[in-house]
Motif scaffolding. Sequence first.
Motif, PDB file in Angstrom:
ATOM      1  N   ASP A 155      10.466   5.373   6.534  1.00 57.60           N
ATOM      2  CA  ASP A 155      10.081   4.162   5.718  1.00 57.60           C
ATOM      3  C   ASP A 155      11.173   2.778   5.610  1.00 57.60           C
ATOM      4  OD1 ASP A 155       8.279   5.678   3.756  1.00 57.60           O
ATOM      5  OD2 ASP A 155       9.826   6.650   3.278  1.00 57.60           O
ATOM      6  N   ARG A 156      12.344   2.924   6.544  1.00 58.82           N
ATOM      7  CA  ARG A 156      12.654   1.762   7.004  1.00 58.82           C
ATOM      8  C   ARG A 156      12.536   0.801   7.834  1.00 58.82           C
ATOM      9  NH1 ARG A 156      17.943   5.218   9.820  1.00 58.82           N
ATOM     10  NH2 ARG A 156      17.662   6.349   8.061  1.00 58.82           N
ATOM     11  N   PHE A 157      11.804   1.678   8.402  1.00 54.37           N
ATOM     12  CA  PHE A 157      10.910   1.028   9.974  1.00 54.37           C
ATOM     13  C   PHE A 157       9.879   0.330   8.664  1.00 54.37           C
ATOM     14  CE2 PHE A 157      13.326   4.775  12.490  1.00 54.37           C
ATOM     15  CZ  PHE A 157      14.174   3.697  12.583  1.00 54.37           C
ATOM     16  N   LEU A 175      -5.185   8.146   9.618  1.00 56.66           N
ATOM     17  CA  LEU A 175      -5.746   7.011   8.652  1.00 56.66           C
ATOM     18  C   LEU A 175      -5.474   6.002   6.630  1.00 56.66           C
ATOM     19  CD1 LEU A 175      -9.109   7.345  10.549  1.00 56.66           C
ATOM     20  CD2 LEU A 175      -7.234   5.431  11.055  1.00 56.66           C
ATOM     21  N   ASN A 176      -4.953   7.714   6.877  1.00 60.55           N
ATOM     22  CA  ASN A 176      -4.471   7.487   5.177  1.00 60.55           C
ATOM     23  C   ASN A 176      -2.819   6.886   4.988  1.00 60.55           C
ATOM     24  OD1 ASN A 176      -2.098   8.838   3.276  1.00 60.55           O
ATOM     25  ND2 ASN A 176      -3.837   8.695   2.138  1.00 60.55           N
ATOM     26  N   GLY A 177      -1.825   6.765   6.224  1.00 62.53           N
ATOM     27  CA  GLY A 177      -0.890   6.440   6.008  1.00 62.53           C
ATOM     28  C   GLY A 177      -1.162   4.991   6.710  1.00 62.53           C
ATOM     29  N   TRP A 178      -1.877   4.810   6.927  1.00 66.33           N
ATOM     30  CA  TRP A 178      -2.198   3.522   7.755  1.00 66.33           C
ATOM     31  C   TRP A 178      -2.301   2.812   6.672  1.00 66.33           C
ATOM     32  CZ3 TRP A 178      -0.450   0.805  11.728  1.00 66.33           C
ATOM     33  CH2 TRP A 178      -0.944  -0.518  11.536  1.00 66.33           C
ATOM     34  N   LEU A 217      16.623  12.854   3.761  1.00 64.03           N
ATOM     35  CA  LEU A 217      15.780  13.592   5.384  1.00 64.03           C
ATOM     36  C   LEU A 217      14.886  13.198   5.387  1.00 64.03           C
ATOM     37  CD1 LEU A 217      17.757  17.077   5.311  1.00 64.03           C
ATOM     38  CD2 LEU A 217      18.216  15.310   6.904  1.00 64.03           C
ATOM     39  N   VAL A 218      13.625  13.520   4.725  1.00 62.59           N
ATOM     40  CA  VAL A 218      12.879  13.530   5.176  1.00 62.59           C
ATOM     41  C   VAL A 218      11.542  12.365   3.062  1.00 62.59           C
ATOM     42  CG1 VAL A 218      10.255  14.367   4.872  1.00 62.59           C
ATOM     43  CG2 VAL A 218      11.996  15.193   6.284  1.00 62.59           C
ATOM     44  N   GLY A 219      11.086  11.260   3.560  1.00 62.26           N
ATOM     45  CA  GLY A 219      10.481  10.616   3.010  1.00 62.26           C
ATOM     46  C   GLY A 219       9.118  10.388   3.450  1.00 62.26           C
ATOM     47  N   ARG A 220       8.095   9.477   2.559  1.00 63.99           N
ATOM     48  CA  ARG A 220       6.499   9.607   2.686  1.00 63.99           C
ATOM     49  C   ARG A 220       6.301   9.940   4.279  1.00 63.99           C
ATOM     50  NH1 ARG A 220       1.041   7.822   2.081  1.00 63.99           N
ATOM     51  NH2 ARG A 220      -0.109   9.239   0.623  1.00 63.99           N
ATOM     52  N   ALA A 221       6.880   9.017   4.751  1.00 72.21           N
ATOM     53  CA  ALA A 221       5.987   8.681   5.919  1.00 72.21           C
ATOM     54  C   ALA A 221       6.880   9.851   7.146  1.00 72.21           C
ATOM     55  CB  ALA A 221       7.058   6.918   6.928  1.00 72.21           C
ATOM     56  N   ASP A 222       7.778  10.208   7.186  1.00 72.63           N
ATOM     57  CA  ASP A 222       8.036  11.144   8.414  1.00 72.63           C
ATOM     58  C   ASP A 222       7.640  12.576   7.696  1.00 72.63           C
ATOM     59  OD1 ASP A 222      10.140  10.468   8.516  1.00 72.63           O
ATOM     60  OD2 ASP A 222      11.121  10.459   6.391  1.00 72.63           O
ATOM     61  N   ARG A 223       6.357  12.984   6.721  1.00 69.26           N
ATOM     62  CA  ARG A 223       5.631  13.950   6.132  1.00 69.26           C
ATOM     63  C   ARG A 223       4.394  13.433   7.083  1.00 69.26           C
ATOM     64  NH1 ARG A 223       8.468  13.059   0.898  1.00 69.26           N
ATOM     65  NH2 ARG A 223       5.950  12.216   0.333  1.00 69.26           N
ATOM     66  N   VAL A 233       2.502  16.350   9.744  1.00 66.23           N
ATOM     67  CA  VAL A 233       1.215  16.558   8.972  1.00 66.23           C
ATOM     68  C   VAL A 233       0.527  15.936  10.335  1.00 66.23           C
ATOM     69  CG1 VAL A 233      -0.528  16.011   8.121  1.00 66.23           C
ATOM     70  CG2 VAL A 233       1.439  16.422   6.631  1.00 66.23           C
ATOM     71  N   VAL A 234       0.010  15.496  10.561  1.00 63.09           N
ATOM     72  CA  VAL A 234       0.054  14.260  11.890  1.00 63.09           C
ATOM     73  C   VAL A 234      -0.012  15.267  12.962  1.00 63.09           C
ATOM     74  CG1 VAL A 234      -1.025  12.942  13.102  1.00 63.09           C
ATOM     75  CG2 VAL A 234      -1.290  12.347  11.061  1.00 63.09           C
ATOM     76  N   ALA A 235       1.239  14.941  13.385  1.00 60.53           N
ATOM     77  CA  ALA A 235       1.886  15.998  14.776  1.00 60.53           C
ATOM     78  C   ALA A 235       1.747  16.550  14.579  1.00 60.53           C
ATOM     79  CB  ALA A 235       3.722  15.747  15.069  1.00 60.53           C
ATOM     80  N   VAL A 236       2.128  17.980  13.598  1.00 62.08           N
ATOM     81  CA  VAL A 236       1.595  19.615  13.659  1.00 62.08           C
ATOM     82  C   VAL A 236       0.170  20.027  13.731  1.00 62.08           C
ATOM     83  CG1 VAL A 236       2.154  21.861  11.769  1.00 62.08           C
ATOM     84  CG2 VAL A 236       3.885  19.811  12.507  1.00 62.08           C
TER      85      VAL A 236
END
Length: 202
Positions: free
Chosen positions: A4-6, A66-69, A146-152, A156-159
């Motif tokens: 999220d910091r990015f 796409l949801n994240g974007w 440790l994990v924010g929404r962007a990380d999640r 999810v996309v990677a897995v």
Amino acid sequence: MTLDRFRPAVKGVLAPSVSLAKRVGLTPNGVSVIALLLALVGAAAFALAPSRDPLLYVGGAVAVALNGWLDLVDGELARETGTGGPAGDLLDHVIDRYADIVVIAGLAAGIEAYAIGMAAVTGVLMTSYLGTQAQAVGLDRVYGGLVGRADRLALVVAVGVVAGFVTQSFSGLTVVGWLLVFFAVVGHFTALQRFYYAMKAL
């Protein structure tokens, strides 16, 4: 770890998507609703993938990406058009939470891991709740831990992509099952981290 910091760093990259949204007449709220629909599509693909076709996981991963974007685009669109406000912020948060719930529910339903899914979704919701509750008591919104929404979403996309090609289990769980375990454990830990940061600041 949180990505999220990015968020400020991707502002320039968002410009073409924001311009397209303006050209077709989309409002920030309209973009948010489309983002939720994509989350629902992703969740359905995740739920069907194990029984129909593992490659549906890849399709679900694309929908979640796409949801994240679009979750980034709606905020930038609101800023550029001067249409941001408390109502839009509230809608954005409600839609994000529902998107989180349906995506995790889809992952859990696909592998029939409902208990792990419940632990994962409560961890995710508590993480988000503690982030905004800090703001409700007069602090800045908390994105740390440790994990924010962007990380999640990134996980999810990677897995999801990996699950499209790797179907075997590891110690009794597929890669999707282990992702849910991770969200369950780390989600609650992140929520407690945010609680600690907020209490320390009060």
